[in-house]
Design a protein around this motif. Sequence first.
Motif, PDB file in Angstrom:
ATOM      1  N   GLY A  54       0.789  -1.219   0.000  1.00  0.00           N
ATOM      2  CA  GLY A  54       0.000   0.000   0.000  1.00  0.00           C
ATOM      3  C   GLY A  54       0.819   1.265   0.000  1.00  0.00           C
ATOM      4  O   GLY A  54       0.278   2.364  -0.148  1.00  0.00           O
ATOM      5  N   GLY A  55       2.122   1.166   0.166  1.00  0.00           N
ATOM      6  CA  GLY A  55       3.009   2.319   0.064  1.00  0.00           C
ATOM      7  C   GLY A  55       3.120   3.189   1.287  1.00  0.00           C
ATOM      8  O   GLY A  55       3.690   4.284   1.219  1.00  0.00           O
ATOM      9  N   GLY A  56       2.665   2.732   2.440  1.00  0.00           N
ATOM     10  CA  GLY A  56       2.669   3.587   3.617  1.00  0.00           C
ATOM     11  C   GLY A  56       4.017   3.790   4.273  1.00  0.00           C
ATOM     12  O   GLY A  56       4.237   4.797   4.955  1.00  0.00           O
ATOM     13  N   SER A  57       4.931   2.865   4.098  1.00  0.00           N
ATOM     14  CA  SER A  57       6.243   2.953   4.739  1.00  0.00           C
ATOM     15  C   SER A  57       7.336   2.640   3.730  1.00  0.00           C
ATOM     16  O   SER A  57       7.123   1.851   2.799  1.00  0.00           O
ATOM     17  CB  SER A  57       6.344   1.952   5.896  1.00  0.00           C
ATOM     18  N   THR A  58       8.485   3.249   3.942  1.00  0.00           N
ATOM     19  CA  THR A  58       9.626   2.972   3.081  1.00  0.00           C
ATOM     20  C   THR A  58      10.858   2.692   3.933  1.00  0.00           C
ATOM     21  O   THR A  58      10.946   3.110   5.094  1.00  0.00           O
ATOM     22  CB  THR A  58       9.940   4.137   2.127  1.00  0.00           C
ATOM     23  N   TYR A  59      11.783   1.980   3.328  1.00  0.00           N
ATOM     24  CA  TYR A  59      13.071   1.678   3.951  1.00  0.00           C
ATOM     25  C   TYR A  59      14.167   2.027   2.958  1.00  0.00           C
ATOM     26  O   TYR A  59      14.012   1.797   1.749  1.00  0.00           O
ATOM     27  CB  TYR A  59      13.153   0.185   4.288  1.00  0.00           C
ATOM     28  N   TYR A  60      15.242   2.602   3.473  1.00  0.00           N
ATOM     29  CA  TYR A  60      16.418   2.867   2.648  1.00  0.00           C
ATOM     30  C   TYR A  60      17.659   2.417   3.413  1.00  0.00           C
ATOM     31  O   TYR A  60      17.782   2.669   4.619  1.00  0.00           O
ATOM     32  CB  TYR A  60      16.558   4.344   2.318  1.00  0.00           C
ATOM     33  N   ALA A  61      18.563   1.797   2.711  1.00  0.00           N
ATOM     34  CA  ALA A  61      19.855   1.499   3.301  1.00  0.00           C
ATOM     35  C   ALA A  61      20.575   2.809   3.589  1.00  0.00           C
ATOM     36  O   ALA A  61      20.407   3.802   2.860  1.00  0.00           O
ATOM     37  CB  ALA A  61      20.680   0.639   2.346  1.00  0.00           C
ATOM     38  N   ASP A  62      21.376   2.833   4.635  1.00  0.00           N
ATOM     39  CA  ASP A  62      22.096   4.051   5.000  1.00  0.00           C
ATOM     40  C   ASP A  62      22.951   4.572   3.846  1.00  0.00           C
ATOM     41  O   ASP A  62      23.100   5.782   3.676  1.00  0.00           O
ATOM     42  CB  ASP A  62      22.985   3.788   6.218  1.00  0.00           C
ATOM     43  N   SER A  63      23.483   3.662   3.068  1.00  0.00           N
ATOM     44  CA  SER A  63      24.392   4.049   1.991  1.00  0.00           C
ATOM     45  C   SER A  63      23.704   4.805   0.859  1.00  0.00           C
ATOM     46  O   SER A  63      24.376   5.441   0.050  1.00  0.00           O
ATOM     47  CB  SER A  63      25.088   2.810   1.424  1.00  0.00           C
ATOM     48  N   VAL A  64      22.365   4.750   0.802  1.00  0.00           N
ATOM     49  CA  VAL A  64      21.657   5.405  -0.306  1.00  0.00           C
ATOM     50  C   VAL A  64      20.677   6.471   0.165  1.00  0.00           C
ATOM     51  O   VAL A  64      20.062   7.157  -0.663  1.00  0.00           O
ATOM     52  CB  VAL A  64      20.912   4.384  -1.185  1.00  0.00           C
ATOM     53  N   SER A 102       1.514  -7.674   4.928  1.00  0.00           N
ATOM     54  CA  SER A 102       0.327  -7.017   5.467  1.00  0.00           C
ATOM     55  C   SER A 102       0.746  -5.908   6.408  1.00  0.00           C
ATOM     56  O   SER A 102       1.842  -5.948   6.985  1.00  0.00           O
ATOM     57  CB  SER A 102      -0.562  -8.032   6.200  1.00  0.00           C
ATOM     58  N   GLY A 103      -0.092  -4.900   6.515  1.00  0.00           N
ATOM     59  CA  GLY A 103       0.184  -3.796   7.418  1.00  0.00           C
ATOM     60  C   GLY A 103       1.450  -3.061   7.058  1.00  0.00           C
ATOM     61  O   GLY A 103       1.744  -2.819   5.895  1.00  0.00           O
ATOM     62  N   THR A 104       2.217  -2.726   8.083  1.00  0.00           N
ATOM     63  CA  THR A 104       3.435  -1.949   7.879  1.00  0.00           C
ATOM     64  C   THR A 104       4.685  -2.826   7.829  1.00  0.00           C
ATOM     65  O   THR A 104       5.798  -2.318   7.856  1.00  0.00           O
ATOM     66  CB  THR A 104       3.598  -0.917   9.004  1.00  0.00           C
ATOM     67  N   TYR A 105       4.497  -4.144   7.774  1.00  0.00           N
ATOM     68  CA  TYR A 105       5.633  -5.065   7.699  1.00  0.00           C
ATOM     69  C   TYR A 105       6.488  -4.711   6.499  1.00  0.00           C
ATOM     70  O   TYR A 105       5.986  -4.623   5.375  1.00  0.00           O
ATOM     71  CB  TYR A 105       5.123  -6.498   7.618  1.00  0.00           C
ATOM     72  N   LEU A 106       7.775  -4.539   6.709  1.00  0.00           N
ATOM     73  CA  LEU A 106       8.651  -4.069   5.638  1.00  0.00           C
ATOM     74  C   LEU A 106      10.029  -4.704   5.795  1.00  0.00           C
ATOM     75  O   LEU A 106      10.941  -4.104   6.371  1.00  0.00           O
ATOM     76  CB  LEU A 106       8.755  -2.539   5.681  1.00  0.00           C
ATOM     77  N   PRO A 107      10.191  -5.918   5.321  1.00  0.00           N
ATOM     78  CA  PRO A 107      11.480  -6.592   5.468  1.00  0.00           C
ATOM     79  C   PRO A 107      12.517  -6.088   4.477  1.00  0.00           C
ATOM     80  O   PRO A 107      12.182  -5.680   3.361  1.00  0.00           O
ATOM     81  CB  PRO A 107      11.130  -8.059   5.183  1.00  0.00           C
ATOM     82  N   SER A 108      13.767  -6.117   4.898  1.00  0.00           N
ATOM     83  CA  SER A 108      14.870  -5.735   4.014  1.00  0.00           C
ATOM     84  C   SER A 108      15.828  -6.895   3.794  1.00  0.00           C
ATOM     85  O   SER A 108      16.835  -6.737   3.113  1.00  0.00           O
ATOM     86  CB  SER A 108      15.622  -4.537   4.592  1.00  0.00           C
ATOM     87  N   ASP A 109      15.528  -8.053   4.373  1.00  0.00           N
ATOM     88  CA  ASP A 109      16.359  -9.242   4.222  1.00  0.00           C
ATOM     89  C   ASP A 109      15.988  -9.936   2.922  1.00  0.00           C
ATOM     90  O   ASP A 109      14.838 -10.331   2.727  1.00  0.00           O
ATOM     91  CB  ASP A 109      16.113 -10.175   5.410  1.00  0.00           C
ATOM     92  N   PRO A 110      16.944 -10.105   2.002  1.00  0.00           N
ATOM     93  CA  PRO A 110      16.619 -10.743   0.722  1.00  0.00           C
ATOM     94  C   PRO A 110      16.068 -12.154   0.863  1.00  0.00           C
ATOM     95  O   PRO A 110      15.302 -12.602   0.004  1.00  0.00           O
ATOM     96  CB  PRO A 110      17.953 -10.732  -0.039  1.00  0.00           C
ATOM     97  N   ALA A 111      16.429 -12.837   1.937  1.00  0.00           N
ATOM     98  CA  ALA A 111      15.970 -14.214   2.111  1.00  0.00           C
ATOM     99  C   ALA A 111      14.466 -14.298   2.325  1.00  0.00           C
ATOM    100  O   ALA A 111      13.867 -15.358   2.136  1.00  0.00           O
ATOM    101  CB  ALA A 111      16.695 -14.858   3.291  1.00  0.00           C
ATOM    102  N   ILE A 112      13.859 -13.185   2.699  1.00  0.00           N
ATOM    103  CA  ILE A 112      12.434 -13.174   2.987  1.00  0.00           C
ATOM    104  C   ILE A 112      11.596 -12.970   1.734  1.00  0.00           C
ATOM    105  O   ILE A 112      10.428 -13.338   1.688  1.00  0.00           O
ATOM    106  CB  ILE A 112      12.128 -12.097   4.053  1.00  0.00           C
TER     107      ILE A 112
END
Length: 126
Positions: A54-64, A102-112
Amino acid sequence: LVQLVESGGGSVQAGGSLTLSCAHSGVTYSNYCMAWFRQAAGKEREGVAAVSAGGGSTYYADSVKGRFIIGQDPAKNTLYLTMNSLKPEDTAMYYCAVRYCSGTYLPSDPAIYRYWGQGTQVTVSS
């Protein structure tokens, strides 16, 4: 059937910009997390940016942070990564990936992440 196709990679000089696109099918905007990962030669795959269902949350790596922007166009079934102020260390194969969320779940682990595109190469020269 979920399908992801990246495009927009290329060669650019340091300080330049590129926008990557990931055309997707079989993905529901409101039920899937979407992310960009990259893998440089000899290195592990790392999360670059991600957006929640749904676009409610974003994650960025520190390097970018402050240089890259993740975006979506649900009408075009496309995920974007706008990359500004590119550095030679941004050189890598870039992949988009999605998984049911679902919800605000936002994983950054590629294995997921379950579904992956084939990747698009970005090369930044100094």
